[in-house]
Every structure is written in structure tokens, then in C-alpha cells.
Write a protein that holds these residues in place. Structure first.
Motif, PDB file in Angstrom:
ATOM      1  N   ARG A 244       0.853  -1.179   0.000  1.00  0.00           N
ATOM      2  CA  ARG A 244       0.000   0.000   0.000  1.00  0.00           C
ATOM      3  C   ARG A 244       0.894   1.234   0.000  1.00  0.00           C
ATOM      4  N   HIS A 245       0.714   2.103  -1.014  1.00  0.00           N
ATOM      5  CA  HIS A 245       1.591   3.265  -1.134  1.00  0.00           C
ATOM      6  C   HIS A 245       0.790   4.496  -1.532  1.00  0.00           C
ATOM      7  N   ASP A 246       1.466   5.619  -1.668  1.00  0.00           N
ATOM      8  CA  ASP A 246       0.774   6.880  -1.946  1.00  0.00           C
ATOM      9  C   ASP A 246      -0.093   6.815  -3.194  1.00  0.00           C
ATOM     10  N   GLY A 247       0.342   6.038  -4.187  1.00  0.00           N
ATOM     11  CA  GLY A 247      -0.394   5.990  -5.448  1.00  0.00           C
ATOM     12  C   GLY A 247      -1.386   4.859  -5.571  1.00  0.00           C
ATOM     13  N   GLY A 248      -1.575   4.074  -4.514  1.00  0.00           N
ATOM     14  CA  GLY A 248      -2.519   2.957  -4.595  1.00  0.00           C
ATOM     15  C   GLY A 248      -1.927   1.716  -3.962  1.00  0.00           C
ATOM     16  N   GLU A 249      -2.052   0.582  -4.635  1.00  0.00           N
ATOM     17  CA  GLU A 249      -1.479  -0.641  -4.107  1.00  0.00           C
ATOM     18  C   GLU A 249      -1.113  -1.587  -5.228  1.00  0.00           C
ATOM     19  N   VAL A 250      -0.117  -2.420  -4.969  1.00  0.00           N
ATOM     20  CA  VAL A 250       0.321  -3.430  -5.923  1.00  0.00           C
ATOM     21  C   VAL A 250       0.599  -4.710  -5.154  1.00  0.00           C
ATOM     22  N   LEU A 251       0.714  -5.804  -5.880  1.00  0.00           N
ATOM     23  CA  LEU A 251       1.048  -7.090  -5.285  1.00  0.00           C
ATOM     24  C   LEU A 251       2.461  -7.479  -5.698  1.00  0.00           C
ATOM     25  N   ILE A 252       3.222  -8.016  -4.750  1.00  0.00           N
ATOM     26  CA  ILE A 252       4.550  -8.521  -5.040  1.00  0.00           C
ATOM     27  C   ILE A 252       4.678  -9.921  -4.461  1.00  0.00           C
ATOM     28  N   GLU A 253       5.648 -10.667  -4.958  1.00  0.00           N
ATOM     29  CA  GLU A 253       5.900 -12.020  -4.458  1.00  0.00           C
ATOM     30  C   GLU A 253       7.229 -12.037  -3.715  1.00  0.00           C
ATOM     31  N   GLU A 254       7.266 -11.371  -2.580  1.00  0.00           N
ATOM     32  CA  GLU A 254       8.455 -11.360  -1.729  1.00  0.00           C
ATOM     33  C   GLU A 254       8.025 -11.718  -0.316  1.00  0.00           C
ATOM     34  N   PRO A 255       8.796 -12.550   0.376  1.00  0.00           N
ATOM     35  CA  PRO A 255       8.428 -12.922   1.749  1.00  0.00           C
ATOM     36  C   PRO A 255       8.437 -11.705   2.665  1.00  0.00           C
ATOM     37  N   LEU A 256       7.447 -11.629   3.525  1.00  0.00           N
ATOM     38  CA  LEU A 256       7.367 -10.507   4.465  1.00  0.00           C
ATOM     39  C   LEU A 256       8.593 -10.487   5.381  1.00  0.00           C
ATOM     40  N   LYS A 257       9.086 -11.662   5.724  1.00  0.00           N
ATOM     41  CA  LYS A 257      10.266 -11.744   6.589  1.00  0.00           C
ATOM     42  C   LYS A 257      11.467 -11.088   5.928  1.00  0.00           C
ATOM     43  N   ALA A 258      11.644 -11.318   4.620  1.00  0.00           N
ATOM     44  CA  ALA A 258      12.765 -10.720   3.899  1.00  0.00           C
ATOM     45  C   ALA A 258      12.619  -9.208   3.833  1.00  0.00           C
ATOM     46  N   LEU A 259      11.399  -8.727   3.657  1.00  0.00           N
ATOM     47  CA  LEU A 259      11.158  -7.284   3.632  1.00  0.00           C
ATOM     48  C   LEU A 259      11.473  -6.668   4.998  1.00  0.00           C
ATOM     49  N   GLU A 260      11.118  -7.393   6.063  1.00  0.00           N
ATOM     50  CA  GLU A 260      11.406  -6.900   7.408  1.00  0.00           C
ATOM     51  C   GLU A 260      12.911  -6.819   7.645  1.00  0.00           C
ATOM     52  N   GLU A 261      13.643  -7.818   7.194  1.00  0.00           N
ATOM     53  CA  GLU A 261      15.090  -7.814   7.370  1.00  0.00           C
ATOM     54  C   GLU A 261      15.737  -6.680   6.581  1.00  0.00           C
ATOM     55  N   GLU A 262      15.203  -6.399   5.400  1.00  0.00           N
ATOM     56  CA  GLU A 262      15.786  -5.367   4.547  1.00  0.00           C
ATOM     57  C   GLU A 262      15.423  -3.959   5.002  1.00  0.00           C
ATOM     58  N   PHE A 263      14.173  -3.779   5.437  1.00  0.00           N
ATOM     59  CA  PHE A 263      13.681  -2.433   5.757  1.00  0.00           C
ATOM     60  C   PHE A 263      13.287  -2.269   7.220  1.00  0.00           C
ATOM     61  N   GLY A 264      13.864  -3.076   8.097  1.00  0.00           N
ATOM     62  CA  GLY A 264      13.472  -3.059   9.499  1.00  0.00           C
ATOM     63  C   GLY A 264      13.646  -1.726  10.192  1.00  0.00           C
ATOM     64  N   ASP A 265      14.556  -0.885   9.684  1.00  0.00           N
ATOM     65  CA  ASP A 265      14.751   0.417  10.317  1.00  0.00           C
ATOM     66  C   ASP A 265      13.669   1.413   9.931  1.00  0.00           C
ATOM     67  N   ARG A 266      12.877   1.070   8.920  1.00  0.00           N
ATOM     68  CA  ARG A 266      11.837   1.993   8.439  1.00  0.00           C
ATOM     69  C   ARG A 266      10.426   1.476   8.689  1.00  0.00           C
ATOM     70  N   PHE A 267      10.295   0.182   8.989  1.00  0.00           N
ATOM     71  CA  PHE A 267       8.980  -0.426   9.183  1.00  0.00           C
ATOM     72  C   PHE A 267       8.954  -1.192  10.506  1.00  0.00           C
ATOM     73  N   LEU A 268       7.771  -1.295  11.080  1.00  0.00           N
ATOM     74  CA  LEU A 268       7.582  -2.002  12.342  1.00  0.00           C
ATOM     75  C   LEU A 268       6.540  -3.092  12.155  1.00  0.00           C
ATOM     76  N   ARG A 269       6.856  -4.284  12.614  1.00  0.00           N
ATOM     77  CA  ARG A 269       5.886  -5.380  12.513  1.00  0.00           C
ATOM     78  C   ARG A 269       4.805  -5.192  13.566  1.00  0.00           C
ATOM     79  N   ILE A 270       3.543  -5.279  13.144  1.00  0.00           N
ATOM     80  CA  ILE A 270       2.422  -5.165  14.063  1.00  0.00           C
ATOM     81  C   ILE A 270       1.614  -6.461  14.134  1.00  0.00           C
ATOM     82  N   HIS A 271       1.906  -7.365  13.226  1.00  0.00           N
ATOM     83  CA  HIS A 271       1.147  -8.613  13.120  1.00  0.00           C
ATOM     84  C   HIS A 271       2.012  -9.565  12.310  1.00  0.00           C
TER      85      HIS A 271
END
Length: 244
Positions: A168-195
Motif C-alpha cells: 500500500r503506497h501513496d499511489g494505490g497498491e500493488v502485489l509482489i511475491e516477496e516474503p514478508l520476513k525478507a522485507l522486514e530484514e531489509e527495511f526493518g529500520d523503516r517499518f515495524l511489525r504489528i502482526h
């Protein structure tokens, strides 16, 4: 074979174009001045080969190459650099070859002859090496067969649903095929897991409220959306909100 030239310096692009014009078996498919533009032009022109500078402002050549690897028919990447040390990064990114500036015609011809579409091992190596190098500045998604680049700074949240993740982003939303865990490891300083299924951008939090039927949900800035906070993440979210 079609060749895309990518360099943030116009004289460097002009020199490569001049050298290519002396090689009748190759043609210039287009030019780009940065990584974001390179990915877009590559998706439009479908080059077989990309001559790309490594160090560019904004999105560098390594990240651009990673995004190009998502194309249905990825091009072979020939990195161009002014520094010998950057050649190591090029090989870690599984480039077909690299060229040192100033590029000489015979060296260019030799590199072009080596160029071929990357195999699966190269693509996996590219993804792994660039992920370890630094977090991406953009998320790449396939939308109706085309590549769409979403700046990470514009992302509100990532939410997983089976094999896909909604971005979900400023321009709408898209679907990607990347594991959420990998996204957390890559962007953990900018995002917080809530669930277990959601990461929310730290700068999008407005607050956390208790739901009428129990449990908690996150309130996002400038949005009516509410995202569920799992019981195990309530304390962490509360600590984060208190630190703002």
C-alpha cells in the motif's frame, strides 16, 4: 543486439554510443541517466544488453540491475565504473563483465561478445548480493506485464496474504511475491511489525486504539484504514508510539 546505455554523465553516454555505432552488430536501444530511468527504459525497449554505471545518484546500478532481473527476459548486465574496487561489486552482483573508464573499443567489443542472458544462478546471486549490500530505494512490482517502481518512502505498509504481499503506497497498491520476513530484514529500520502478516512504515503511525470487540488496531496518518495489531506485538507498538 539492442544495447541500453546508463550513466549519469552525458559525455560518458555519448562516448559509449559513439563506440557502439562503430560496431554494426549492435544498436543503441536507448539511454538513461539514473537507475530509476534505466529500469523504465529497459522495460519499454527490451534490450539484450545493458551498459550501466555502478555509482549514480538515487538508485545506483546494482539496485537497477536487481530490478531488471525481474523482467520476463532479463538483459545481460555489463557494469561500467571508474574505480577498480567497484569491479568486485560487479562480480558479486553476477554481472557478465565490467568495464573500466575510459572504455576502449577493443575492450568494449570483448565484453559485448561475452554478454548473454543471465542464467538462474546469476539472477539468484544478483538478488542475494544486492540485498546484503544495502536496502533498496524502490520496490519493483509487475503490473499487467509491466514493471512498476514504488519508492520505499511512499509505502504505507506491507501486508501478506498467502503467497502475495500487498504494498500500500501513496499511489494505490500493488502485489509482489516477496516474503514478508525478507522485507522486514531489509527495511526493518523503516517499518515495524504489528502482526505476523503486516509491517507498517514508522512514519505512518498516528496511534493505536482498542477495538469495540477487543484487541487493538493501528491508526494510520491521513487514512481511514485500520490494521489489526496482534497480541504479541501490542507492547512493542505501544513502546514505539511513546517514543515519538
Amino acid at each position: 543486439m539492442k544495447v541500453l546505455i546508463v550513466d549519469d554523465e552525458q559525455p560518458a553516454r555519448e562516448r559509449l554510443a559513439t563506440l557502439l555505432r562503430a560496431l554494426p552488430e549492435y544498436e543503441v536501444a536507448g539511454e538513461a541517466a539514473n537507475g530509476v530511468e534505466a529500469v523504465r527504459v529497459a522495460a519499454q525497449t527490451h534490450p539484450e544488453i545493458v551498459l550501466m554505471d555502478i555509482r549514480m545518484p538515487g538508485m545506483d546500478g546494482l539496485e537497477a540491475a536487481r530490478h531488471m532481473a525481474q523482467m520476463e527476459t532479463p538483459p545481460a548486465i555489463l557494469f561500467v565504473t571508474a574505480y577498480e574496487t567497484h569491479a568486485i561489486e560487479a562480480f558479486e552482483a553476477q554481472a557478465v563483465d565490467y568495464l573500466l573508464k575510459p572504455v576502449r573499443e577493443e575492450r568494449l567489443r570483448s565484453a559485448l561478445e561475452k554478454a548473454q542472458r543471465p542464467n538462474r544462478a546469476q539472477l539468484e546471486g544478483l538478488n542475494q548480493s544486492t540485498r546484503e549490500e544495502t536496502a533498496r530505494s524502490h520496490i519493483c512490482a509487475r503490473v499487467r506485464g509491466n514493471l512498476e517502481l514504488i519508492p520505499v518512502e511512499s509505502v504505507h505498509y506491507f501486508q501478506a496474504d498467502q503467497k502475495y504481499v500487498t504494498v500500500r503506497h501513496d499511489g494505490g497498491e500493488v502485489l509482489i511475491e516477496e516474503p514478508l520476513k525478507a522485507l522486514e530484514e531489509e527495511f526493518g529500520d523503516r517499518f515495524l511489525r504489528i502482526h505476523r502478516n503486516a509491517l507498517v512504515a514508522r512514519d505512518r503511525f498516528s496511534g493505536m486504539e482498542r477495538r469495540d470487540h477487543g484487541g487493538f488496531e493501528v491508526v494510520l496518518k491521513g487514512s481511514e484504514e485500520r490494521l489489526e495489531v496482534s497480541r504479541r506485538h501490542v507492547a512493542e507498538v505501544r513502546r514505539f508510539l511513546k517514543s515519538l
